[in-house]
Design a protein around this motif. Structure first.
Motif, mmCIF file in Angstrom:
data_model
loop_
_atom_site.group_PDB
_atom_site.id
_atom_site.type_symbol
_atom_site.label_atom_id
_atom_site.label_comp_id
_atom_site.label_asym_id
_atom_site.label_seq_id
_atom_site.Cartn_x
_atom_site.Cartn_y
_atom_site.Cartn_z
ATOM 1 N N GLY A 125 -9.286 23.377 -5.506
ATOM 2 C CA GLY A 125 -8.284 24.064 -4.716
ATOM 3 C C GLY A 125 -6.938 23.422 -4.960
ATOM 4 O O GLY A 125 -6.762 22.680 -5.932
ATOM 5 N N ASP A 126 -5.992 23.689 -4.082
ATOM 6 C CA ASP A 126 -4.633 23.191 -4.238
ATOM 7 C C ASP A 126 -4.246 22.336 -3.032
ATOM 8 O O ASP A 126 -4.664 22.597 -1.903
ATOM 9 N N GLY A 127 -3.405 21.343 -3.272
ATOM 10 C CA GLY A 127 -2.926 20.501 -2.187
ATOM 11 C C GLY A 127 -2.250 19.265 -2.725
ATOM 12 O O GLY A 127 -2.191 19.043 -3.936
ATOM 13 N N ALA A 128 -1.731 18.459 -1.801
ATOM 14 C CA ALA A 128 -1.040 17.230 -2.195
ATOM 15 C C ALA A 128 -1.216 16.168 -1.120
ATOM 16 O O ALA A 128 -1.322 16.475 0.071
ATOM 17 N N GLY A 129 -1.245 14.926 -1.557
ATOM 18 C CA GLY A 129 -1.284 13.781 -0.658
ATOM 19 C C GLY A 129 -0.346 12.709 -1.175
ATOM 20 O O GLY A 129 -0.157 12.582 -2.390
ATOM 21 N N ALA A 130 0.270 11.958 -0.269
ATOM 22 C CA ALA A 130 1.256 10.962 -0.672
ATOM 23 C C ALA A 130 1.145 9.710 0.179
ATOM 24 O O ALA A 130 0.714 9.758 1.338
ATOM 25 N N VAL A 131 1.537 8.592 -0.425
ATOM 26 C CA VAL A 131 1.652 7.333 0.310
ATOM 27 C C VAL A 131 2.967 6.667 -0.075
ATOM 28 O O VAL A 131 3.475 6.852 -1.188
ATOM 29 N N VAL A 132 3.502 5.914 0.853
ATOM 30 C CA VAL A 132 4.650 5.057 0.583
ATOM 31 C C VAL A 132 4.148 3.627 0.500
ATOM 32 O O VAL A 132 3.483 3.142 1.416
ATOM 33 N N LEU A 133 4.437 2.974 -0.621
ATOM 34 C CA LEU A 133 4.067 1.575 -0.817
ATOM 35 C C LEU A 133 5.283 0.689 -0.586
ATOM 36 O O LEU A 133 6.409 1.044 -0.953
ATOM 37 N N GLY A 134 5.030 -0.474 0.008
ATOM 38 C CA GLY A 134 6.124 -1.415 0.231
ATOM 39 C C GLY A 134 5.611 -2.749 0.714
ATOM 40 O O GLY A 134 4.396 -2.980 0.801
ATOM 41 N N PRO A 135 6.526 -3.667 1.038
ATOM 42 C CA PRO A 135 6.128 -5.008 1.494
ATOM 43 C C PRO A 135 5.382 -4.945 2.817
ATOM 44 O O PRO A 135 5.729 -4.155 3.698
ATOM 45 N N VAL A 136 4.365 -5.764 2.943
ATOM 46 C CA VAL A 136 3.615 -5.853 4.193
ATOM 47 C C VAL A 136 3.408 -7.316 4.552
ATOM 48 O O VAL A 136 3.625 -8.216 3.737
ATOM 49 N N ARG B 97 15.268 -1.836 -4.641
ATOM 50 C CA ARG B 97 14.584 -0.914 -3.731
ATOM 51 C C ARG B 97 13.128 -1.332 -3.655
ATOM 52 O O ARG B 97 12.428 -1.337 -4.660
ATOM 53 N N ARG B 98 12.656 -1.622 -2.486
ATOM 54 C CA ARG B 98 11.358 -2.264 -2.339
ATOM 55 C C ARG B 98 10.241 -1.310 -1.962
ATOM 56 O O ARG B 98 9.202 -1.735 -1.458
ATOM 57 N N CYS B 99 10.429 -0.004 -2.190
ATOM 58 C CA CYS B 99 9.380 0.963 -1.857
ATOM 59 C C CYS B 99 9.097 1.870 -3.047
ATOM 60 O O CYS B 99 9.974 2.150 -3.862
ATOM 61 N N ALA B 100 7.853 2.299 -3.125
ATOM 62 C CA ALA B 100 7.435 3.268 -4.138
ATOM 63 C C ALA B 100 6.733 4.419 -3.443
ATOM 64 O O ALA B 100 6.019 4.232 -2.459
ATOM 65 N N LEU B 101 6.951 5.613 -3.963
ATOM 66 C CA LEU B 101 6.300 6.819 -3.446
ATOM 67 C C LEU B 101 5.264 7.269 -4.462
ATOM 68 O O LEU B 101 5.589 7.498 -5.631
ATOM 69 N N VAL B 102 4.019 7.350 -4.034
ATOM 70 C CA VAL B 102 2.916 7.757 -4.907
ATOM 71 C C VAL B 102 2.353 9.066 -4.364
ATOM 72 O O VAL B 102 1.981 9.153 -3.188
ATOM 73 N N GLY C 289 2.028 2.090 -9.107
ATOM 74 C CA GLY C 289 3.083 1.835 -8.138
ATOM 75 C C GLY C 289 3.031 0.423 -7.583
ATOM 76 O O GLY C 289 4.070 -0.234 -7.420
ATOM 77 N N ALA C 290 1.834 -0.064 -7.299
ATOM 78 C CA ALA C 290 1.690 -1.426 -6.784
ATOM 79 C C ALA C 290 2.117 -2.454 -7.815
ATOM 80 O O ALA C 290 2.763 -3.454 -7.491
#
Length: 221
Positions: A170-181, A143-148, A130-131
């Motif tokens: 086990g089961d689960g999910a985690g997410a980050v939004v990448l974008g300009p900083v 579009r300047r953002c990515a969802l990972v 994504g980066a």
């Protein structure tokens, strides 16, 4: 080894989100099925509980929940996401990509969506990908953002009687939004590599094109 060093402060994490399904499953429950004790599991793994998805939940359901929470945390609209990269080794289906289902669920129409299967290294690989995508201006479609997202539903493929693996997953999910900083912030760099000659150490042998799932493979575990 692939090394990526973005311009300082160009890409960073704007928001995070996670989702755990159902109620916690303690070591007592797992130990009874695996023929060990709860103390043995904690001593060997450090794990005291995990979560299992409900019968109606698949990887995309968990991923979408985490994704929405990450977008809310980042203050980013779904329609402003250009890329959706989902890391999973337990997808909803062999095809289409679980990321496409997440895209539909969260309303990110037009975003490019695809999966990455690097198992334990999946989220790190998806973050690296994504980066890299955001660092190429002409590739983002404005579009300047990515969802990972990393999402797994290992409870569907676990052998509950195998003490080597049943306590771990086990089961689960985690997410980050990448974008300009801002300058001085963001990802400093990533380095990725593989050791393919060790492919036989751990895996799920059946279910693919070499050994399709069958009654025989299920009976053999």
């Amino acid at each position: 080894m692939t090394v990526y060093s973005p311009p300082a402060g160009s890409v960073g994490i704007l928001g995070t989100g996670s989702y755990l399904p159902g109620e916690p499953v303690g070591n007592d429950t797992v130990a009874a099925r695996a023929g060990v004790t709860a103390e043995w599991i904690e001593r060997k793994t450090g794990i005291v509980e995990r979560h299992y998805a409900a019968d109606h939940e698949a990887a995309s359901d968990l991923a979408a929940e985490a994704a929405v929470r990450a977008l809310d945390d980042a203050g980013v609209r779904a329609r402003d996401v250009g890329w959706i990269v989902v890391a999973t080794s337990t997808p909803d289906h062999p095809q289409p990509a679980t990321a496409a289902l997440v895209q539909h669920r969260i309303g990110a129409a037009g975003a490019m969506a695809f999966d990455v299967n690097a198992v334990c290294a999946g989220f790190a690989t998806a973050l690296h990908t994504g980066a890299r995508l955001l660092a190429v201006p002409e590739a983002d479609g404005g579009r300047r953002c990515a969802l990972v997202v990393g999402a797994e539903v290992y409870s569907r493929i676990l052998d509950r009687a195998d003490r080597r693996t049943a306590p771990l997953f086990g089961d689960g999910a985690g997410a980050v939004v990448l974008g300009p900083v801002a300058p001085g912030r963001g990802l400093l760099g990533t380095g990725m590599g593989s050791y393919g000659h060790l492919h036989g150490l751990i895996g799920v042998e059946a279910g693919g094109s070499r050994l399709p799932a069958s009654e025989k493979t299920l009976l053999r575990g």
